[in-house]
Design a protein around this motif. Sequence first.
Motif, short mmCIF file in Angstrom:
data_model
loop_
_atom_site.label_atom_id
_atom_site.label_comp_id
_atom_site.label_asym_id
_atom_site.label_seq_id
_atom_site.Cartn_x
_atom_site.Cartn_y
_atom_site.Cartn_z
N SER A 1 0.83 -1.21 0.00
CA SER A 1 0.00 0.00 0.00
C SER A 1 0.86 1.25 0.00
O SER A 1 1.93 1.29 0.62
N GLY A 2 0.37 2.27 -0.73
CA GLY A 2 0.98 3.60 -0.71
C GLY A 2 0.05 4.56 -0.02
O GLY A 2 -1.17 4.53 -0.25
N GLU A 3 0.58 5.41 0.85
CA GLU A 3 -0.26 6.29 1.67
C GLU A 3 -0.71 7.49 0.85
O GLU A 3 0.10 8.35 0.49
N GLY A 4 -2.00 7.58 0.59
CA GLY A 4 -2.52 8.67 -0.22
C GLY A 4 -2.49 10.01 0.46
O GLY A 4 -2.39 11.05 -0.20
N ARG B 1 -0.20 -3.35 -6.03
CA ARG B 1 0.16 -2.07 -5.41
C ARG B 1 -1.06 -1.17 -5.47
O ARG B 1 -1.63 -0.96 -6.56
N VAL B 2 -1.45 -0.65 -4.32
CA VAL B 2 -2.69 0.12 -4.21
C VAL B 2 -2.43 1.40 -3.42
O VAL B 2 -1.74 1.36 -2.39
N VAL B 3 -2.97 2.52 -3.91
CA VAL B 3 -2.91 3.77 -3.16
C VAL B 3 -4.09 3.79 -2.20
O VAL B 3 -5.25 3.66 -2.62
N VAL B 4 -3.80 3.95 -0.91
CA VAL B 4 -4.82 3.83 0.12
C VAL B 4 -5.04 5.18 0.80
O VAL B 4 -4.08 5.84 1.23
#
Length: 615
Positions: A181-184, A204-207
């Motif tokens: 996860s990437g911290e939005g 890979r997901v922007v959260v």
Amino acid sequence: MDSRLAQHLLRRLRHQAGADAIDRATGAGLLTERRFRVAGRGVRTFVPGPLAAGRSEAEIARILERHAFAGSIARDDLPGDNDPAAVPEQSAGHDRSKSLDANGLLRAVRRSAEPLGAADVAAMLLLARSITMNTMPLGEILEALRLPAPIMTITGRVAGFEKTFLDLLEQGLVLPGKVASGEGHILSRDYDIRFSHVSDARWRVVVFAGTELDPEERERTARQVSLAAQSRYPILGVSEDEDRLPAVLRQAAGINLVSGPLDLGIIRDTMRAVLGQVPEGDIPHDHASALTLADLALAIRSGTSAKRALAVLDDLARIRMALAAENENDDGAASGKDSGRKETGSKTGKNSGRGNPGSGSERIEPAVPTGTETDRFIPRVETLSGYGKAGDWALDLKEDLALWRAGSLHWEDMSTKLLLSGPPGTGKTTFAKALCNTLRVPLIATSVATWLEPGYLGDVLIRMSATFAEAEAAKPAILFVDEIDGINTRGSAGEWTTYWDQIVNRLLELLDGSARSDGVVIIGATNNPDRIDKALLRSGRLERHIVIPKPDTEALVGILRHHLKGDLDAVIATAPERETGRTDTATADSTEADTASIATGEPAAAAPRRNEPAE
């Protein structure tokens, strides 16, 4: 469908627990891993390791039990030949030469897996419910997730859901593969997206996590959502309060899932998965909705009885409710100390009216007989008048319920769904309360107006589902839905067609789901049966329709007798005496006869006509 999805997600948890146990055993030398290829695909098998050679099943079981909660099996801690734990008692008849084969050893290792965590189980159940309660069919949800970079949000209205869900997501227990996860909330034009380090991450997901977002910085958050949208990665919003999620994210999302708060159904299913048992009793619905995932983790632990776990949960709920009331009073004193009143509506979440819609239903327990004369005033189907075929249906149900409890009758062979109609004031609600006392089961009473009270479609659907879940948790129980004609028929509501279609569809799903669940009697009441969507009246739903007519004279006598209760004698005593010389003797004789019939409970005999002798 929600049950199948929930079981699928729980199987993932169990599979992961078993895989972790195998990894520990392999690292300790109890198992040896072998890899080879079959038809171009990698296959992994296991054989007994060097430390398992020659050990009996009892020895292996002791080793695994000894290290079940250690997280790993240390070679130095394994029992040796001089360790009493390694040598089985001769009286038990164990033979060291009878060591486990590969399959037996693998099964023993899997049985030693750590028990499921209550918080993980409840989060999975909430996720499954959020999908099934969504207005989108499952096929459309799956299609939206297959997009190269989908956008979706999920709100679990339970404290602790956000972190638990993200942990499960990272471990690959939600999607088929681990997620980095990437911290939005820290995105900027000069900042590249940095993802968490997850070995073998497939996605890979922007959260955008609700706890990391500042509601006062909506414009900044909207810009960060725009930056995330310019990337090639999927975007996910996760929160315990949907109002904390950016409005632009919810608007752009192809999928918006909402579930929670906790209810008795989720708690019971969590106990079943973790403890292998469920308690006979329950706790009030508002207590269940006050609990957090951390509370479940504290109370529902391996080795604890379901009864004890439920008692702990009830105590924790009382503590949380008391703290919430204290905080609310403190906030009110702080905000209203100058004006003399407490300000309301200034907070989001639960205080906004959308954070926790609950079921809105009323739970009514059957009256407890006292063994005194007053017991005859307890409303029961057997003692009420004027219900006709509805009374016959209720008494048949009473007999069938006794057979079902004895195990000699299947629930699907019983008539347990009824549409009750009749003019206003004919006692449809009274019938439901009387049935509660006759069957000696709880009554969950609600109405379509109660369901529609929140207004917002998502909250309406959640409130409907919570009502059925509450009845399911209390079973055997009666679910009474008043004003069921308040749900419009599909395709007939003008510009609100989609809104009403979704509500009708959800009720159809709930009725179909209850058809597969034993123990819930469903009664829908209406003054206008012709306004009900025909699909609700098909087989398996509210297929039985009984009309309650206006009461005749005999029924009115019984109704008056019931409502007057202990005041009956006083009312009769205060009736005016017949005046001497009164000319309208027929009226007087008739009144006297009717009064006598009320007192005795028998129909009034015909009064003799004037100048005719009475027999």
